[in-house]
Every structure is written in C-alpha cells, then in structure tokens.
Design a protein around this motif. Sequence first.
Motif, PDB file in Angstrom:
ATOM      1  N   ASN A 170      60.062  50.453  52.364  1.00  0.00           N
ATOM      2  CA  ASN A 170      61.009  50.542  51.421  1.00  0.00           C
ATOM      3  C   ASN A 170      62.483  50.522  51.956  1.00  0.00           C
ATOM      4  OD1 ASN A 170      59.272  51.145  49.535  1.00  0.00           O
ATOM      5  ND2 ASN A 170      59.308  53.344  49.387  1.00  0.00           N
ATOM      6  N   GLU A 208      64.842  47.483  50.924  1.00  0.00           N
ATOM      7  CA  GLU A 208      66.342  47.799  50.223  1.00  0.00           C
ATOM      8  C   GLU A 208      67.146  46.782  51.094  1.00  0.00           C
ATOM      9  OE1 GLU A 208      66.847  48.586  47.798  1.00  0.00           O
ATOM     10  OE2 GLU A 208      65.172  49.801  46.940  1.00  0.00           O
ATOM     11  N   ASP A 245      60.578  56.784  35.473  1.00  0.00           N
ATOM     12  CA  ASP A 245      61.137  55.692  35.928  1.00  0.00           C
ATOM     13  C   ASP A 245      61.044  54.565  35.036  1.00  0.00           C
ATOM     14  OD1 ASP A 245      62.302  54.213  38.506  1.00  0.00           O
ATOM     15  OD2 ASP A 245      60.470  52.836  37.786  1.00  0.00           O
ATOM     16  N   SER A 264      67.584  55.482  52.295  1.00  0.00           N
ATOM     17  CA  SER A 264      66.470  55.272  53.063  1.00  0.00           C
ATOM     18  C   SER A 264      66.147  55.657  54.159  1.00  0.00           C
ATOM     19  CB  SER A 264      65.769  53.888  52.773  1.00  0.00           C
ATOM     20  OG  SER A 264      65.535  53.653  51.211  1.00  0.00           O
ATOM     21  N   ASP A 286      68.394  55.945  43.304  1.00  0.00           N
ATOM     22  CA  ASP A 286      67.010  55.170  43.117  1.00  0.00           C
ATOM     23  C   ASP A 286      66.137  55.317  44.099  1.00  0.00           C
ATOM     24  OD1 ASP A 286      65.617  53.712  41.144  1.00  0.00           O
ATOM     25  OD2 ASP A 286      65.900  52.191  42.345  1.00  0.00           O
ATOM     26  N   ASN A 322      64.053  58.423  44.220  1.00  0.00           N
ATOM     27  CA  ASN A 322      62.660  58.414  43.333  1.00  0.00           C
ATOM     28  C   ASN A 322      61.866  57.390  43.851  1.00  0.00           C
ATOM     29  OD1 ASN A 322      62.647  56.077  41.358  1.00  0.00           O
ATOM     30  ND2 ASN A 322      64.735  56.635  41.072  1.00  0.00           N
ATOM     31  N   VAL A 323      62.426  56.130  44.398  1.00  0.00           N
ATOM     32  CA  VAL A 323      61.345  55.286  44.655  1.00  0.00           C
ATOM     33  C   VAL A 323      60.385  55.716  46.042  1.00  0.00           C
ATOM     34  CG1 VAL A 323      61.019  53.044  45.849  1.00  0.00           C
ATOM     35  CG2 VAL A 323      62.690  53.225  44.073  1.00  0.00           C
ATOM     36  N   ARG A 380      57.958  58.230  44.519  1.00  0.00           N
ATOM     37  CA  ARG A 380      57.040  57.681  43.777  1.00  0.00           C
ATOM     38  C   ARG A 380      55.795  57.028  44.654  1.00  0.00           C
ATOM     39  NH1 ARG A 380      58.326  53.737  40.989  1.00  0.00           N
ATOM     40  NH2 ARG A 380      60.457  53.905  41.422  1.00  0.00           N
ATOM     41  N   GLN A 381      56.239  56.174  45.783  1.00  0.00           N
ATOM     42  CA  GLN A 381      55.408  55.450  46.410  1.00  0.00           C
ATOM     43  C   GLN A 381      54.830  56.065  47.486  1.00  0.00           C
ATOM     44  OE1 GLN A 381      54.679  52.044  46.533  1.00  0.00           O
ATOM     45  NE2 GLN A 381      55.962  52.051  44.535  1.00  0.00           N
ATOM     46  N   ILE A 422      56.727  49.227  36.629  1.00  0.00           N
ATOM     47  CA  ILE A 422      57.830  48.871  37.406  1.00  0.00           C
ATOM     48  C   ILE A 422      58.302  47.696  36.843  1.00  0.00           C
ATOM     49  CG2 ILE A 422      58.796  48.158  39.578  1.00  0.00           C
ATOM     50  CD1 ILE A 422      56.673  49.995  40.893  1.00  0.00           C
TER      51      ILE A 422
END
Length: 434
Positions: A153, A157, A242, A284, A346, A349-350, A353-354, A377
Amino acid sequence: MSAPPSAISSRSFRLYLASIVLGTLAIQIQNVAVAWQVFRLTKDDGDNAALALGAIGLAEVIPFVSAVLFAGHVADTNNRRRIAIGALSAMLFLGLLLFIPEFLTARWAQLTVIYGVIVLGGLARSFLTTARQALIAEILPRDLIPGGVRWRNTLFELACVLGPGLAGLMVWIGERNGLEHAENVAYAAMTLCFLTSLALTFALRPAHTLQSRNPEPIFASLRQGIDFMLSQRVMLGAFTMDLFAVLLGGAVALLPIFADMLQVGAFGFGLLRAASSIGAVVMSLFLIIRPPLANAGPSLYGSFAVFGLSTIGFALSIALSEALGLGLTAAFIFSALFLFVAGAADAVNVIIRQTILQTSVPPEMMGRVSAVTAVFIGCSNELGMAESGLAARLMGTVNSVIFGGLATFGVMGLTHWRFPELWRLKKVGHDRAN
C-alpha cells in the motif's frame, strides 16, 4: 542472533512490488492525461464538461464491475501470474491506441477512441486487480502478509504521488513545445511503464500456487466468495462504509475544473491529483514504523471523519482565500493541503481494510473474495466519478463537493447502526472485537 524474516527480504516480493509500482505509475499517468484531454476537448461546452469527466468513471466501472466476479473465479482456478501477464499485455496494447486521436480531426471521433480505450481498459483491469491481489498469498507465508500489505500500500500510494505529477509535467512540457496533442508525451511514458511492469511480472516466481484443486462450477464458486464476504460482518462493514463515503465524497473527477478555476494549468492539475497520494504515502510510512493500531475501529471512523472535513475544506478553498484577502495562489495551496489531509486519512482506512482482507480470507479463496471487494472499491471510485459529474451538473461544482463531504458523516452514522461491531474492532489480524 539473526533478524526475524520480513516480507521485503523475498526477491519475488520485491519483483511483485516493482511491478505494482510501475503498473500503477502507468495507470495514473494514463488517468491524468485522459482526464485533461477530455477536459480540453469539452471545456467549451460549459457545464457539460463536468458530465464528460464523470463519464470517464462510468465508462470504466461498468465493464470492471460486470467482469470482476468472473475474474475472481478465474484467479482462483488458474495461474494468477499468467492472468496478470495477460491483463498487463492488454493494457499496454490499449494504451498504444491513445495515440490514435492525434490523427483524427473530428472531436467526436477522438472522444470515441478515448472512451473505447477506457471501457476495454476497465475490463482488463478487473483481471489484473483480482490476480495481483491474490498473488501475494503465493509469494509470502501467511505470517508475513500483514507487513507485505503495508509495503504494497505504501509503494502503491508512492506511485500514485509520482504518476499524476509526472503526467501533469509531461502534458505541460508538450504544451510548452506547441504540441496540439500534448498528452502524447505522457502516453509515451505510460507505455514504457506498462512494458517494464510486464517484464517484471514475467520474471516473478511465486513460492507456491494456491488455486482450487477441485474447481467448482462458476456460479457456485462465485456464490461461495460472496457468501464468505457476507459472513464477515467486520470486513463487510468496513468496505461498505468506504463504498458510500468515497462514492459520495470524492472530488477527483472534478479536479480539472478546479485546476481551471485556480488557473494552474495541466501541471497544477497533476499536483492536485498527487496531493492526496502524498498524504497517503506519509501516513503509510508512519504506519509501517509504528506498532499496529490498538483501536482499529475508532481509528477507522476517525479517518472517515477527517476525510469528510477535508473534502469540505477543499471545496471552500477559494472562498477561504478570498475571505482572508488572499489570491488564487493561496487558494491553490489550501486546496493541496486539504487534499493532502484527505489522502492521509484515506490511507488509514485502506490499510485497515486490506489487512482485514488478507488475514481473514483463506488463500485459495482470495481471488473470489478480492473480486467482491473490488466491486466495492470500483463502485466507490469510478462510479463516484460519474456521481461527481452529475452532481456538479445539477448543483454546481463547489456545492456538489460540499454535499459529498457532508454525506460522509451520514454514511458513518448508517454504518454504525448496521455494523456496530466495527467500532469495537481492535488490532486487525488479531483481536476482532470485545
């Protein structure tokens, strides 16, 4: 005493990450260049330019959502690496078709080619998304997957930061050199990135394969993936929140219009597209070096609240600058800062969730369940673009973004009502709830 193993120590995982970075760079460069090209071709139509920009998301989401569940079944019953190679090859070929508008004079013909590439690209991306999402379970042992998700992630990003800025810079260079189709400079870089990502995927060697050994009929297989997702209420609640927050609160589709209002041109548009990803990268990286979140549920809700407030702040950036007696340069800085904060929120939460996804789903079902989450998504991002364009046409550009930010709080309330256990979520991948 030897250091404990880490995801990044795996050569195959490093190739996997490099392929994702370059593939994402290609997709981001393409998205920014296409959005600017469509805006350039339609901006003289006034409010219809917003509809044309929103239609980009609609053109991609319809084939993506239509095919992604089938793509998940294919990923669980076939070689995932080969599927990714095929999808990247298709996206490389489609990217080359974006050079065709240079040889067309009619605006409708140029737009037809662009939207046609978007439609077919959405179909190819459905297979790439599910195969590549599931492939991580074939590369890393299960105990290293949470760390691998954070690495993936973060670098994803980072590519989302570099891609829009590079695309905007290359379109600007093309315009400075008097090219009528300045986007072709960006499309050349996109082609190189797709080609290199494809070569890295060829070189990738998974440690083991996890396809279903006794594949079921396709509809039974898809139903199994959907039933599993519906049985995981924490995961379902997180992805549902989301879906509707980004569907209603996203402003990405309208950024070319805001860039025009701020008078910053193609390069400024690229910087605005990159701002949220810069925030996501910073967050991140912070989440990589710190221990897992002790209270993931409240953190998830907090991230959505910050996202909604930042969206409203972005919409009001020009008004805020005028109220302070400042000019458009200050408004551009305010806009970028609000997008930066939204991206950082964001990212929280990404990653939550992942990590829930990768640590909750049996590896042999990862393709199908990833396909179900990809519907969430895809609907939130691409369908959100269509919603933004329509809302801007009905309410005006600024009012539609303010409405979207306010709607985020309504979504949070409804999610808490339907999935109260989400608030009690502790460390993801460990304690689920009290």
